[in-house]
Enzyme design. Structure first.
Site, PDB file in Angstrom:
ATOM      1  N   ARG A  17      -7.211 -11.943 -13.752  1.00 25.13           N
ATOM      2  CA  ARG A  17      -7.800 -12.911 -12.820  1.00 25.13           C
ATOM      3  C   ARG A  17      -9.322 -12.914 -12.920  1.00 25.13           C
ATOM      4  O   ARG A  17      -9.929 -11.957 -13.400  1.00 25.13           O
ATOM      5  CB  ARG A  17      -7.413 -12.566 -11.370  1.00 25.13           C
ATOM      6  N   LYS A  76     -10.797  -7.389  -8.069  1.00 25.70           N
ATOM      7  CA  LYS A  76     -10.284  -6.082  -7.645  1.00 25.70           C
ATOM      8  C   LYS A  76     -11.412  -5.090  -7.378  1.00 25.70           C
ATOM      9  O   LYS A  76     -12.555  -5.288  -7.798  1.00 25.70           O
ATOM     10  CB  LYS A  76      -9.340  -5.514  -8.708  1.00 25.70           C
ATOM     11  N   TYR A  95     -11.689  -7.787  -3.290  1.00 23.12           N
ATOM     12  CA  TYR A  95     -10.645  -7.011  -2.607  1.00 23.12           C
ATOM     13  C   TYR A  95     -10.969  -5.532  -2.803  1.00 23.12           C
ATOM     14  O   TYR A  95     -10.929  -5.044  -3.933  1.00 23.12           O
ATOM     15  CB  TYR A  95      -9.269  -7.296  -3.200  1.00 23.12           C
ATOM     16  N   HIS A  97      -9.767  -2.780  -0.484  1.00 23.69           N
ATOM     17  CA  HIS A  97      -8.641  -1.931  -0.047  1.00 23.69           C
ATOM     18  C   HIS A  97      -9.061  -0.470   0.105  1.00 23.69           C
ATOM     19  O   HIS A  97      -8.445   0.440  -0.461  1.00 23.69           O
ATOM     20  CB  HIS A  97      -7.465  -2.052  -1.030  1.00 23.69           C
ATOM     21  N   GLU A 119     -10.377  -9.114   1.600  1.00 23.78           N
ATOM     22  CA  GLU A 119      -9.044  -9.188   2.234  1.00 23.78           C
ATOM     23  C   GLU A 119      -9.147  -9.140   3.757  1.00 23.78           C
ATOM     24  O   GLU A 119      -8.204  -9.480   4.459  1.00 23.78           O
ATOM     25  CB  GLU A 119      -8.128  -8.064   1.716  1.00 23.78           C
ATOM     26  N   ASP A 270      -1.081  -1.684  -2.441  1.00 22.05           N
ATOM     27  CA  ASP A 270      -2.547  -1.854  -2.473  1.00 22.05           C
ATOM     28  C   ASP A 270      -3.213  -1.198  -1.272  1.00 22.05           C
ATOM     29  O   ASP A 270      -4.385  -0.854  -1.310  1.00 22.05           O
ATOM     30  CB  ASP A 270      -2.947  -3.336  -2.608  1.00 22.05           C
TER      31      ASP A 270
HETATM   32  N1  LIG Z   1       0.687  -5.532  -4.452  1.00 24.88           N
HETATM   33  C1  LIG Z   1       0.040  -6.669  -4.424  1.00 24.88           C
HETATM   34  O1  LIG Z   1      -0.333  -7.212  -5.442  1.00 24.88           O
HETATM   35  C2  LIG Z   1      -0.229  -7.327  -3.095  1.00 24.88           C
HETATM   36  C3  LIG Z   1      -0.654  -8.664  -3.032  1.00 24.88           C
HETATM   37  C4  LIG Z   1      -0.824  -9.232  -1.760  1.00 24.88           C
HETATM   38  C5  LIG Z   1      -0.589  -8.477  -0.618  1.00 24.88           C
HETATM   39  N2  LIG Z   1      -0.216  -7.173  -0.755  1.00 24.88           N
HETATM   40  C6  LIG Z   1       0.087  -6.305   0.407  1.00 24.88           C
HETATM   41  O2  LIG Z   1       1.341  -6.658   0.953  1.00 24.88           O
HETATM   42  C7  LIG Z   1       1.392  -6.229   2.310  1.00 24.88           C
HETATM   43  C8  LIG Z   1       1.861  -7.356   3.209  1.00 24.88           C
HETATM   44  O3  LIG Z   1       0.866  -8.370   3.227  1.00 24.88           O
HETATM   45  P1  LIG Z   1       1.042  -9.677   4.130  1.00 24.88           P
HETATM   46  O4  LIG Z   1      -0.043 -10.593   3.750  1.00 24.88           O
HETATM   47  O5  LIG Z   1       2.459 -10.154   4.075  1.00 24.88           O
HETATM   48  O6  LIG Z   1       0.767  -9.063   5.582  1.00 24.88           O
HETATM   49  P2  LIG Z   1       1.156  -9.737   6.991  1.00 24.88           P
HETATM   50  O7  LIG Z   1       0.228  -9.157   7.990  1.00 24.88           O
HETATM   51  O8  LIG Z   1       1.248 -11.207   6.865  1.00 24.88           O
HETATM   52  O9  LIG Z   1       2.619  -9.180   7.272  1.00 24.88           O
HETATM   53  C9  LIG Z   1       2.900  -7.833   7.506  1.00 24.88           C
HETATM   54  C10 LIG Z   1       4.151  -7.731   8.339  1.00 24.88           C
HETATM   55  O10 LIG Z   1       4.505  -6.330   8.434  1.00 24.88           O
HETATM   56  C11 LIG Z   1       5.083  -6.152   9.706  1.00 24.88           C
HETATM   57  N3  LIG Z   1       5.151  -4.730  10.014  1.00 24.88           N
HETATM   58  C12 LIG Z   1       4.150  -3.888  10.361  1.00 24.88           C
HETATM   59  N4  LIG Z   1       4.653  -2.633  10.548  1.00 24.88           N
HETATM   60  C13 LIG Z   1       5.980  -2.709  10.298  1.00 24.88           C
HETATM   61  C14 LIG Z   1       7.038  -1.765  10.308  1.00 24.88           C
HETATM   62  N5  LIG Z   1       6.848  -0.486  10.645  1.00 24.88           N
HETATM   63  N6  LIG Z   1       8.297  -2.195   9.997  1.00 24.88           N
HETATM   64  C15 LIG Z   1       8.519  -3.488   9.679  1.00 24.88           C
HETATM   65  N7  LIG Z   1       7.562  -4.434   9.650  1.00 24.88           N
HETATM   66  C16 LIG Z   1       6.302  -4.041   9.954  1.00 24.88           C
HETATM   67  C17 LIG Z   1       4.182  -6.977  10.622  1.00 24.88           C
HETATM   68  O11 LIG Z   1       4.796  -7.247  11.873  1.00 24.88           O
HETATM   69  C18 LIG Z   1       3.994  -8.234   9.769  1.00 24.88           C
HETATM   70  O12 LIG Z   1       4.975  -9.219  10.064  1.00 24.88           O
HETATM   71  C19 LIG Z   1      -0.032  -5.729   2.609  1.00 24.88           C
HETATM   72  O13 LIG Z   1      -0.080  -4.334   2.469  1.00 24.88           O
HETATM   73  C20 LIG Z   1      -0.880  -6.389   1.562  1.00 24.88           C
HETATM   74  O14 LIG Z   1      -2.070  -5.680   1.316  1.00 24.88           O
HETATM   75  C21 LIG Z   1      -0.042  -6.597  -1.953  1.00 24.88           C
END
Ligand SMILES: NC(=O)c1ccc[n+]([C@@H]2O[C@H](COP(=O)([O-])OP(=O)(O)OC[C@H]3O[C@@H](n4cnc5c(N)ncnc54)[C@H](O)[C@@H]3O)[C@@H](O)[C@H]2O)c1
Length: 367
Positions: A17, A76, A95, A97, A119, A270
Site C-alpha cells: 500500500r 504502517k 497507523y 497501533h 486509526e 494489529d
Molecule cells: N489485521 C488487519 O489487517 C486489520 C485491519 C483492520 C482492522 N483490524 C482490527 O480488527 C479489529 C476490529 O476492528 P473494527 O473496525 O471492526 O472495530 P469495531 O470497533 O468496529 O468493532 C469491534 C467490536 O468488538 C466488540 N467487542 C469488544 N469486546 C468484545 C468481546 N469481549 N467479545 C465480543 N465482542 C467484543 C465491540 O462491541 C465491537 O462491536 C481491531 O482490532 C482492528 O484494529 C485489523
C-alpha cells in the site's frame, strides 16, 4: 513557510500500500512540497511518472525522503530499518497501533517526534480511517479462511461456499463491528451457517433484524458462544476496545477443542490479538498450526490487495493531511475533539491514555 510532505515506500513485509495516491496529492500543490520515494506506489499500480505528473518530486532513497520531509505520511508503523531515519522534526502520520508495541512507543518517545496514529482519528463516534481498512480486512478474513481450509494448506478440505443451497459449513465471528460485519456479510453471501458473537446486544439485535434466519447471535462469554467457537470450521476474531489491547476471546482450550483442520483468523492482531498466545504472521507465512488447528494472524490484511486498499485509504486520509498543512496545525490536533485521540506522541511525551494503560507507561499532559 511551505511544508515538506514525504511519502515513503512501505517496508513492512508484503506491504504494497501507499498512503496517498497521485490523484489526491494534486490538491496539496502550493500548500506543500511533496516528496515521494521512488517506487512507493508501484505495489498499488502507480508509477513514479504518475506522481511526477501530479506535482511530486521523486527521491531516490528512504534516507533522502526522511532527510528532506517534515511530515511523513505513511501506511504502517515504522519498521526497525526505519528507526534511524526518524528525527525530532518529523510529524509521523500513519497507523501506529502503539498499544501492542512497547519498543516502538519507546523509540518514538526517545526520538522526540510527533506521532499521529491515524486509526484513532474520529468523526462523531466513528473511526473513519479504520473503517475502510476494516471492511477490506473482514472480507479478506473469509477469503483467507477459505484458502486455509483447503487440503494443501493442511485444512480440513472443506469448501465454505454452499453448492446446493444447503449450509454445509460453519463460520463464527467474534466482534461484530466493521470487520465482523464485513466477514458476516461475505459468509452469508456464500451460504455458510453464521454465528455472530458480541458484548453489545444492540449490535446483535441489529444483525438479527438484518439477516433473520441466516444468522445466530450470541452474547460473548456465554456457554453457547464457547460452543459456537469450538464447533466452527472458521472463526474470525474481530474484537476491539479502541486504542487498547483487545481481550482474549479464543483460549488455548477453545483451540484444542476444535476439529483438526479448522481455521482461526485473528484480525485483531494489529492491536495485539484476541487469541491466547497468538503471534503475528505475514502474508508469506500466513499461519501456524496449533493442536491441528490453523491459526492465522496477519496484521496488515489489506496489504494483500494494495490497489483497492490504497485508493480507499488515500480517499479517506487526504482531508486529515489538509489539517497538517496549516500554520497552527498542532493546535488543530490538540484542541479538536475528533483529532485529539490520534495525537499520541509529542516531544518525548506520551499523550494517549489508552496506550499508557496498555503498556503501563506514564501518561503526560500538554500544558
Ligand atoms: N489485521 C488487519 O489487517 C486489520 C485491519 C483492520 C482492522 N483490524 C482490527 O480488527 C479489529 C476490529 O476492528 P473494527 O473496525 O471492526 O472495530 P469495531 O470497533 O468496529 O468493532 C469491534 C467490536 O468488538 C466488540 N467487542 C469488544 N469486546 C468484545 C468481546 N469481549 N467479545 C465480543 N465482542 C467484543 C465491540 O462491541 C465491537 O462491536 C481491531 O482490532 C482492528 O484494529 C485489523
Amino acid at each position: 513557510m511551505i511544508k515538506k510532505l514525504g511519502i515513503p515506500k512501505e517496508v513492512k513485509q508484503d506491504e504494497g500500500r501507499v498512503a496517498l495516491i497521485p490523484e489526491h496529492i494534486t490538491q496539496f500543490t502550493g500548500l506543500a512540497d511533496i516528496f515521494v520515494e521512488t517506487q512507493a506506489g508501484v505495489g498499488s499500480g502507480f508509477t513514479d511518472e504518475d506522481y511526477k505528473q501530479a506535482g511530486a518530486k521523486i527521491v531516490s532513497s528512504a534516507e533522502e525522503l526522511y532527510g528532506t520531509a517534515q511530515i511523513i505520511c505513511k501506511v504502517k508503523e515504522p519498521q526497525s530499518e526505519e528507526f534511524e531515519l526518524l528525527n525530532s522534526d518529523h510529524v509521523l502520520f500513519g497507523y501506529l497501533h502503539l498499544a501492542s508495541n512497547l519498543s516502538l512507543t519507546k523509540i518514538l518517545l526517545e526520538k522526540k517526534l510527533t506521532g499521529i496514529a491515524t486509526e484513532m482519528i474520529m468523526s462523531g463516534k466513528e473511526y473513519p480511517l479504520l473503517i475502510p481498512m476494516s471492511k477490506i480486512a473482514g472480507n479478506l478474513a473469509i477469503q483467507k479462511g477459505m484458502q486455509f481450509l483447503e487440503y494443501s494448506s493442511k485444512g480440513k478440505g472443506l469448501l465454505l461456499s454452499s453448492l446446493s443451497g444447503e449450509k454445509n459449513s460453519k463460520v463464527t465471528v467474534i466482534g461484530c463491528g466493521e470487520v465482523g460485519r464485513s466477514s458476516i456479510h461475505k459468509s452469508i453471501q456464500i451460504g455458510a451457517s453464521v454465528t455472530a458473537i458480541d458484548i453489545n446486544e444492540d449490535i446483535l439485535n441489529e444483525l438479527k433484524n438484518q439477516y433473520g434466519e441466516n444468522i445466530t447471535t450470541l452474547v460473548s462469554g456465554s456457554e453457547s458462544a464457547t460452543n459456537a467457537i469450538r464447533s466452527a470450521d472458521l472463526v474470525v476474531g474481530a474484537v476491539l476496545l479502541p486504542g487498547r489491547k483487545p481481550p482474549i476471546v479464543i483460549t488455548e482450550e477453545d483451540i484444542s477443542s476444535m476439529e483438526k483442520g479448522s481455521v482461526i483468523v485473528d484480525v485483531a492482531i494489529d492491536q495485539g490479538g484476541c487469541v491466547e498466545g497468538v503471534k503475528p504472521n505475514t502474508h508469506s507465512e500466513p499461519f501456524e498450526i496449533r493442536s491441528g488447528v490453523i491459526v492465522s494472524a496477519i496484521a496488515n490484511l489489506p496489504g494483500a490487495v494494495p490497489k483497492t486498499s490504497s485508493i480507499e485509504l488515500s480517499t479517506n486520509l487526504q482531508k486529515y493531511v489538509d489539517y497538517l498543512l496549516v500554520e497552527n496545525w498542532f493546535d488543530e490536533y490538540k484542541n479538536n475533539e475528533s483529532l485529539r485521540p490520534s495525537l499520541q506522541i509529542h516531544n518525548g511525551l506520551l499523550l494517549s491514555e489508552e496506550v499508557a494503560d496498555s503498556l503501563s507507561l506514564t501518561l503526560s499532559k500538554l500544558v
